[in-house]
Motif scaffolding. Structure first.
Motif, PDB file in Angstrom:
ATOM      1  N   LEU A  77       0.813  -1.217   0.000  1.00  0.00           N
ATOM      2  CA  LEU A  77       0.000   0.000   0.000  1.00  0.00           C
ATOM      3  C   LEU A  77       0.848   1.269   0.000  1.00  0.00           C
ATOM      4  O   LEU A  77       0.299   2.373   0.009  1.00  0.00           O
ATOM      5  N   THR A  78       2.176   1.119  -0.032  1.00  0.00           N
ATOM      6  CA  THR A  78       3.055   2.282   0.027  1.00  0.00           C
ATOM      7  C   THR A  78       3.332   2.841  -1.362  1.00  0.00           C
ATOM      8  O   THR A  78       3.155   2.161  -2.386  1.00  0.00           O
ATOM      9  N   HIS A  79       3.806   4.085  -1.368  1.00  0.00           N
ATOM     10  CA  HIS A  79       4.173   4.725  -2.629  1.00  0.00           C
ATOM     11  C   HIS A  79       5.333   3.978  -3.291  1.00  0.00           C
ATOM     12  O   HIS A  79       5.401   3.873  -4.529  1.00  0.00           O
ATOM     13  N   GLY A  80       6.252   3.440  -2.466  1.00  0.00           N
ATOM     14  CA  GLY A  80       7.392   2.704  -3.014  1.00  0.00           C
ATOM     15  C   GLY A  80       6.970   1.494  -3.807  1.00  0.00           C
ATOM     16  O   GLY A  80       7.617   1.128  -4.801  1.00  0.00           O
ATOM     17  N   TRP A  81       5.880   0.853  -3.392  1.00  0.00           N
ATOM     18  CA  TRP A  81       5.390  -0.320  -4.125  1.00  0.00           C
ATOM     19  C   TRP A  81       4.943   0.055  -5.531  1.00  0.00           C
ATOM     20  O   TRP A  81       5.257  -0.638  -6.497  1.00  0.00           O
ATOM     21  N   PHE A  82       4.236   1.176  -5.655  1.00  0.00           N
ATOM     22  CA  PHE A  82       3.767   1.602  -6.976  1.00  0.00           C
ATOM     23  C   PHE A  82       4.936   2.020  -7.862  1.00  0.00           C
ATOM     24  O   PHE A  82       4.931   1.768  -9.077  1.00  0.00           O
ATOM     25  N   GLN A  83       5.975   2.619  -7.267  1.00  0.00           N
ATOM     26  CA  GLN A  83       7.178   2.937  -8.039  1.00  0.00           C
ATOM     27  C   GLN A  83       7.880   1.659  -8.478  1.00  0.00           C
ATOM     28  O   GLN A  83       8.397   1.576  -9.598  1.00  0.00           O
ATOM     29  N   LEU A  84       7.895   0.673  -7.616  1.00  0.00           N
ATOM     30  CA  LEU A  84       8.507  -0.613  -7.944  1.00  0.00           C
ATOM     31  C   LEU A  84       7.764  -1.271  -9.101  1.00  0.00           C
ATOM     32  O   LEU A  84       8.387  -1.847 -10.004  1.00  0.00           O
ATOM     33  N   MET A  85       6.455  -1.186  -9.094  1.00  0.00           N
ATOM     34  CA  MET A  85       5.661  -1.765 -10.165  1.00  0.00           C
ATOM     35  C   MET A  85       5.960  -1.102 -11.505  1.00  0.00           C
ATOM     36  O   MET A  85       6.060  -1.775 -12.542  1.00  0.00           O
ATOM     37  N   GLN A  86       6.151   0.211 -11.510  1.00  0.00           N
ATOM     38  CA  GLN A  86       6.403   0.939 -12.744  1.00  0.00           C
ATOM     39  C   GLN A  86       7.819   0.709 -13.270  1.00  0.00           C
ATOM     40  O   GLN A  86       8.017   0.534 -14.480  1.00  0.00           O
TER      41      GLN A  86
END
Length: 345
Positions: free
Chosen positions: A320-329
């Motif tokens: 649920l963190t912002h880092g996870w979404f950056q990791l996905m991209q």
């Protein structure tokens, strides 16, 4: 049979038990072959002795320093134990002691350990094989390598650090990083980093330049990198351990350093930064740090982050963190690794 290394030696000794118990005189002694430990020659003696208190007859043991020591004394740890059938060490019939050879009062260079094992124990038969009992004796010499002539610890890092701090008069290259300049020495940089060696002594244009401008690195990061090259020490983060370094600025600094270490092929610095970053890992930061590990080829840090991620209690929050979404991209392959390892419900 004896074996040895620099500071220790071991000897396995077989004693004719049947012959020994038929002659229970106090002066009956069996002496081992000489063996080496810690640069000294030793031997072991076994005695069949009567106990005047009436508690029975015992085997006793003594360790003898055979050669005279050039130093005043030799301190050694002795371990002695019986071997049972099949060569199994006895957990109940073993002794350890520490002794100085010779003793300060000038007594003989040996140490008797009376009542090592009772004869009745041996007569039970468990420790007798083909009429013999087998002992293992190990000697560990303490302080091996000590010398009356002391040698100070290396201070080359202090000298090179001083050279870096006073580089104005001796440096032969200057780096311009942002608004700051750093003096250095080509030979030192080349000796520590193959990338600097190619840059400063190869066919690149930088080899002829007195001042080199660097891009993509912050002055503070380059300052710490340069000091590591000269002293082999990481000065950043000295005031706090991993549990205390949780701020975003701490993570950014060590991510920048890890990137620089990867760029200049400073593997030791890279792992030191990885350790610092691992100290910053939490459910809020693990995705960000995992992305850094993937980007700069730090497999050790990546592996630890993945294991942390895959704990169910961590995973539910980290995604649920912002880092996870950056990791996905930026690193979809890492996301695939994580999903492949997450237990399917």
């Amino acid at each position: 049979m004896a074996t040895r290394c620099r500071s220790s030696g071991f000897i396995e000794i077989k004693v004719d038990f049947a012959g020994s118990i038929s002659r229970p005189a106090i002066d009956h002694t069996v002496r081992s072959d000489d063996f080496s430990a810690g640069g000294h020659i030793w031997s072991v003696e076994f005695h069949l002795t009567g106990d005047t208190t009436g508690n029975g007859v015992y085997f006793s043991l003594s360790l003898q320093l055979v050669n005279e020591s050039k130093s005043k004394s030799v301190k050694a740890i002795t371990d002695a134990f019986l071997l049972g059938r099949g060569g199994t060490p006895s957990s109940s019939h073993g002794k350890r002691w520490v002794h100085v050879y010779p003793t300060p009062d000038g007594s003989p260079s040996s140490r008797n350990y009376l009542k090592f094992v009772k004869r009745s124990v041996l007569e039970s038969g468990y420790y007798v094989t083909d009429g013999y009992i087998t002992f293992m004796v190990g000697v560990i010499v303490l302080g091996v390598g000590d010398s009356p002539i002391p040698v100070p610890s290396s201070d080359i890092a202090d000298h090179l650090g001083h050279l870096l701090d006073h580089a104005d008069s001796s440096n032969d290259v200057t780096f311009s990083v942002g608004l700051k300049t750093f003096g250095a020495h080509r030979a030192v940089l080349a000796a520590r980093s193959p990338v600097f060696k190619a840059q400063l002594f190869g066919s690149m244009a930088d080899a002829e330049m007195r001042c080199i401008t660097l891009h993509g690195i912050r002055p503070e990061t380059f300052r710490i990198l340069l000091r590591f090259i000269y002293t082999d020490a990481l000065t950043a983060g000295d005031d706090c351990d991993g549990d205390e370094m949780q701020s975003s600025s701490d993570i950014d600094l060590f991510q920048d350093l890890l990137a620089a270490a990867d760029m200049y092929q400073l593997d030791r610095l890279k792992l030191m930064c990885a350790r610092k970053l691992w100290g910053c890992v939490s459910v809020e930061t693990v995705a960000k740090i995992l992305g850094c590990a993937e980007l700069y080829n730090c497999s050790e840090l990546k592996s630890e982050c993945l294991d942390f991620f895959l704990l169910e209690k961590n995973f539910k929050i980290a995604v649920l963190t912002h880092g996870w979404f950056q990791l996905m991209q930026s690193f979809p392959s890492v996301i695939d690794e994580i999903r492949a390892r997450v237990p399917q419900t």
